[in-house]
Design an enzyme around this catalytic site. Sequence first.
Site, PDB file in Angstrom:
ATOM      1  N   LYS A  22       6.286   3.610   8.432  1.00 17.65           N
ATOM      2  CA  LYS A  22       4.926   4.079   8.111  1.00 17.65           C
ATOM      3  C   LYS A  22       3.942   2.919   8.040  1.00 17.65           C
ATOM      4  O   LYS A  22       2.880   2.947   8.646  1.00 17.65           O
ATOM      5  CB  LYS A  22       4.937   4.824   6.766  1.00 17.65           C
ATOM      6  N   ASN A  23       4.285   1.898   7.257  1.00 19.81           N
ATOM      7  CA  ASN A  23       3.295   0.855   7.000  1.00 19.81           C
ATOM      8  C   ASN A  23       3.066  -0.053   8.210  1.00 19.81           C
ATOM      9  O   ASN A  23       2.052  -0.748   8.268  1.00 19.81           O
ATOM     10  CB  ASN A  23       3.664   0.050   5.740  1.00 19.81           C
ATOM     11  N   ARG A  93      -4.918   5.122   2.204  1.00 18.82           N
ATOM     12  CA  ARG A  93      -5.199   3.731   1.878  1.00 18.82           C
ATOM     13  C   ARG A  93      -5.421   2.875   3.130  1.00 18.82           C
ATOM     14  O   ARG A  93      -6.348   2.079   3.213  1.00 18.82           O
ATOM     15  CB  ARG A  93      -3.991   3.184   1.106  1.00 18.82           C
ATOM     16  N   CYS A 117      -2.392   6.164  -2.787  1.00 18.19           N
ATOM     17  CA  CYS A 117      -1.704   6.339  -4.069  1.00 18.19           C
ATOM     18  C   CYS A 117      -2.460   5.635  -5.189  1.00 18.19           C
ATOM     19  O   CYS A 117      -3.065   4.591  -4.974  1.00 18.19           O
ATOM     20  CB  CYS A 117      -0.296   5.754  -3.983  1.00 18.19           C
ATOM     21  N   ARG A 122      -7.236  -0.953  -7.184  1.00 16.25           N
ATOM     22  CA  ARG A 122      -6.716  -1.496  -5.918  1.00 16.25           C
ATOM     23  C   ARG A 122      -7.861  -2.229  -5.205  1.00 16.25           C
ATOM     24  O   ARG A 122      -8.498  -1.683  -4.305  1.00 16.25           O
ATOM     25  CB  ARG A 122      -6.121  -0.370  -5.056  1.00 16.25           C
ATOM     26  N   PRO A 123      -8.118  -3.473  -5.589  1.00 13.29           N
ATOM     27  CA  PRO A 123      -9.276  -4.194  -5.047  1.00 13.29           C
ATOM     28  C   PRO A 123      -9.086  -4.603  -3.590  1.00 13.29           C
ATOM     29  O   PRO A 123      -7.954  -4.663  -3.103  1.00 13.29           O
ATOM     30  CB  PRO A 123      -9.355  -5.441  -5.935  1.00 13.29           C
ATOM     31  N   ILE A 124     -10.202  -4.884  -2.899  1.00 13.49           N
ATOM     32  CA  ILE A 124     -10.095  -5.399  -1.521  1.00 13.49           C
ATOM     33  C   ILE A 124     -10.844  -6.735  -1.395  1.00 13.49           C
ATOM     34  O   ILE A 124     -11.272  -7.114  -0.317  1.00 13.49           O
ATOM     35  CB  ILE A 124     -10.586  -4.380  -0.460  1.00 13.49           C
ATOM     36  N   ASP A 125     -10.969  -7.432  -2.534  1.00 18.80           N
ATOM     37  CA  ASP A 125     -11.709  -8.695  -2.519  1.00 18.80           C
ATOM     38  C   ASP A 125     -11.130  -9.719  -1.537  1.00 18.80           C
ATOM     39  O   ASP A 125     -11.867 -10.474  -0.902  1.00 18.80           O
ATOM     40  CB  ASP A 125     -11.772  -9.289  -3.944  1.00 18.80           C
ATOM     41  N   GLN A 126      -9.802  -9.762  -1.402  1.00 15.51           N
ATOM     42  CA  GLN A 126      -9.191 -10.756  -0.503  1.00 15.51           C
ATOM     43  C   GLN A 126      -9.458 -10.425   0.974  1.00 15.51           C
ATOM     44  O   GLN A 126      -9.577 -11.322   1.801  1.00 15.51           O
ATOM     45  CB  GLN A 126      -7.681 -10.863  -0.756  1.00 15.51           C
ATOM     46  N   ASP A 305       7.784  -0.675  -3.495  1.00 14.19           N
ATOM     47  CA  ASP A 305       7.869   0.697  -2.975  1.00 14.19           C
ATOM     48  C   ASP A 305       9.260   1.320  -3.158  1.00 14.19           C
ATOM     49  O   ASP A 305       9.471   2.480  -2.804  1.00 14.19           O
ATOM     50  CB  ASP A 305       7.459   0.735  -1.495  1.00 14.19           C
ATOM     51  N   ARG A 397       3.308  12.652   3.209  1.00 15.61           N
ATOM     52  CA  ARG A 397       2.469  11.584   3.779  1.00 15.61           C
ATOM     53  C   ARG A 397       3.350  10.502   4.392  1.00 15.61           C
ATOM     54  O   ARG A 397       2.911   9.790   5.290  1.00 15.61           O
ATOM     55  CB  ARG A 397       1.616  10.935   2.679  1.00 15.61           C
TER      56      ARG A 397
HETATM   57  N1  EPU Z   1      -4.794  -7.274  -4.340  1.00 17.37           N
HETATM   58  C1  EPU Z   1      -5.919  -7.919  -4.803  1.00 17.37           C
HETATM   59  N2  EPU Z   1      -6.981  -8.087  -3.959  1.00 17.37           N
HETATM   60  C2  EPU Z   1      -6.959  -7.627  -2.680  1.00 17.37           C
HETATM   61  C3  EPU Z   1      -5.814  -6.969  -2.204  1.00 17.37           C
HETATM   62  C4  EPU Z   1      -4.739  -6.807  -3.064  1.00 17.37           C
HETATM   63  O1  EPU Z   1      -5.984  -8.351  -5.955  1.00 17.37           O
HETATM   64  O2  EPU Z   1      -7.945  -7.816  -1.964  1.00 17.37           O
HETATM   65  C5  EPU Z   1      -3.642  -7.117  -5.241  1.00 17.37           C
HETATM   66  C6  EPU Z   1      -3.330  -5.640  -5.501  1.00 17.37           C
HETATM   67  O3  EPU Z   1      -4.112  -5.131  -6.568  1.00 17.37           O
HETATM   68  C7  EPU Z   1      -1.839  -5.697  -5.810  1.00 17.37           C
HETATM   69  C8  EPU Z   1      -1.336  -6.845  -4.925  1.00 17.37           C
HETATM   70  O4  EPU Z   1      -2.495  -7.606  -4.571  1.00 17.37           O
HETATM   71  O5  EPU Z   1      -1.658  -6.048  -7.151  1.00 17.37           O
HETATM   72  C9  EPU Z   1      -0.628  -6.422  -3.639  1.00 17.37           C
HETATM   73  O6  EPU Z   1      -1.458  -5.524  -2.906  1.00 17.37           O
HETATM   74  P1  EPU Z   1      -1.380  -5.402  -1.306  1.00 17.37           P
HETATM   75  O7  EPU Z   1      -2.725  -5.695  -0.756  1.00 17.37           O
HETATM   76  O8  EPU Z   1      -0.222  -6.196  -0.819  1.00 17.37           O
HETATM   77  O9  EPU Z   1      -1.084  -3.863  -1.139  1.00 17.37           O
HETATM   78  P2  EPU Z   1      -1.623  -2.897   0.001  1.00 17.37           P
HETATM   79  O10 EPU Z   1      -1.772  -3.642   1.273  1.00 17.37           O
HETATM   80  O11 EPU Z   1      -2.761  -2.093  -0.499  1.00 17.37           O
HETATM   81  C10 EPU Z   1       0.739  -2.272   0.923  1.00 17.37           C
HETATM   82  C11 EPU Z   1       1.514  -1.021   1.160  1.00 17.37           C
HETATM   83  C12 EPU Z   1       1.946  -0.420  -0.173  1.00 17.37           C
HETATM   84  C13 EPU Z   1       2.762  -1.442  -0.943  1.00 17.37           C
HETATM   85  C14 EPU Z   1       2.015  -2.775  -1.075  1.00 17.37           C
HETATM   86  C15 EPU Z   1       2.836  -3.879  -1.685  1.00 17.37           C
HETATM   87  C16 EPU Z   1       0.527  -0.219   3.198  1.00 17.37           C
HETATM   88  C17 EPU Z   1      -0.326   0.796   3.861  1.00 17.37           C
HETATM   89  N3  EPU Z   1       0.670  -0.080   1.882  1.00 17.37           N
HETATM   90  O12 EPU Z   1      -0.393  -1.906   0.142  1.00 17.37           O
HETATM   91  O13 EPU Z   1       2.777   0.667   0.164  1.00 17.37           O
HETATM   92  O14 EPU Z   1       3.050  -0.966  -2.241  1.00 17.37           O
HETATM   93  O15 EPU Z   1       1.569  -3.221   0.233  1.00 17.37           O
HETATM   94  O16 EPU Z   1       3.984  -4.094  -0.951  1.00 17.37           O
HETATM   95  O17 EPU Z   1       1.077  -1.099   3.840  1.00 17.37           O
HETATM   96  C18 EPU Z   1       3.713   2.804  -0.003  1.00 17.37           C
HETATM   97  O18 EPU Z   1       4.109   2.710   1.166  1.00 17.37           O
HETATM   98  O19 EPU Z   1       4.112   3.709  -0.785  1.00 17.37           O
HETATM   99  C19 EPU Z   1       2.756   1.833  -0.527  1.00 17.37           C
HETATM  100  C20 EPU Z   1       2.015   2.069  -1.586  1.00 17.37           C
END
Ligand code: EPU
Length: 428
Positions: A22-23, A93, A117, A122-126, A305, A397
Amino acid sequence: MDKFIITGGNKLFGDVTISGAKNAAVAIIPAAILADGVCRIENIPNINDVSIIARILQQMGANVKMVNKSTLEIDPRHIVSPVASYELVHQMRASYYLLGALLGRFSRAVVAMPGGCDFGVRPIDQHLKGFAALGADYSLEGGVVNVHADKLTGNNVYLDVVSVGATVNIMLAAVKATGLTVIENAAKEPHIVDLANFLNSMGADVRGAGTDVIKIRGVTHLNGTCYSIIPDQIEAGTYMVAAAAAGGDVTVRNVIPKHLESITAKLEEMGVVVEEYDEAVRIVRDGPLSKCNIKTMPHPGFPTDMQPQFAVLLSIANGTSIVNESVWDYRYRYVEELRRLGAQISVDGKIAVIEGVRELVGAPVKATDLRAGAAMVIGGLAARGATQIEDIEHIERGYENIVEKFQALGADIKRISVLEQVSAKAAL
Ligand code: EPU
């Protein structure tokens, strides 16, 4: 509104074949926007998140065709606008990958804030920091992210937290930028490597994916390609844990055992037999389970996960186990549901303490998110009696044919529509 009904207690036997990841799929499908030709993507999982992202591309003008049940063809050349509307985007997401892909193609992206989820903030600052390093301005207004660059130029980006999403988005934005982008402290998940391989098959120059330094030298043109997505590591892990929880002897096929190492290690620590083959793992469990402690970490650490699924297994293990969720701020909403099955879990912040019980007992529960829902299915399979799971749209999903796959292993699980349930009651 539909539900899963499970009568637990059956051991699981036989083979299950894992679908595409999926991811990886939800990153690779938007990445196709960057191509100047048709992308044929194979081993696509048949799940709702994939249908949504494919529909978003279609709505934006791409030609999207399902060639067979696991192959998608995308011709992105007719996309003329870098705008993705709220209606579909808010349902998942990974729709934030449209930001990087559209920015990479049009130097502009207008995308509603994503859904997905709920694990707290769930920030996107990075992601935004990465776009800014490449020369883009951004604003966030009315729930819409607007990113624009006169010209994207490669640069060094150091991620303050290891983020899968930010790593993907920066790769997508940088792949056609001028010059060299270096992402430091990058995520190393298998789907990051898969995305890099996909982009390279289009003619990109991405090196180092799978390590914490990824180097992307921008190219001016990306061609169409034919690419097959890796198997889903988390789907595989879910079936491995289900076999361990219910007991039995299950061979999980179409996997890359290396991607499953952290899961395998924990199962073995708990007393489960795991045999590795080239593209399969066999799980055998007929004895008692031992407690173990888990700390979730970015890859190659133990995946967040898989945390809810393991919590079910630890709930029926001998002794007290400690789970430390170090990736997400709050990923324990499912605990209340698991307690309905008789699990003894207390949560304090990021720590859960699980006291093993002799058995779980079926009850009505909800899937509070995707992996939490998978955990409820495992709980239901391991429990004595009947479990009814609501809000299964979360599960669908991310898991292809989950009911059929478990039925083939001998589980007593069915999906019922609420209408069927009403007429069954009326007939009594
Ligand atoms: N974070 C920040 N700033 C950012 C981005 C992330 O502080 O700009 C923090 C998040 O708050 C979190 C950590 O960094 O504490 C990791 O977040 P990440 O960005 O790695 O997560 P994501 O990309 O939103 C993906 C998977 C998730 C999985 C996480 C961690 C996808 C679509 N989703 O999410 O998968 O939990 O990586 O491995 O790839 C799932 O499949 O059920 C799922 C939730």
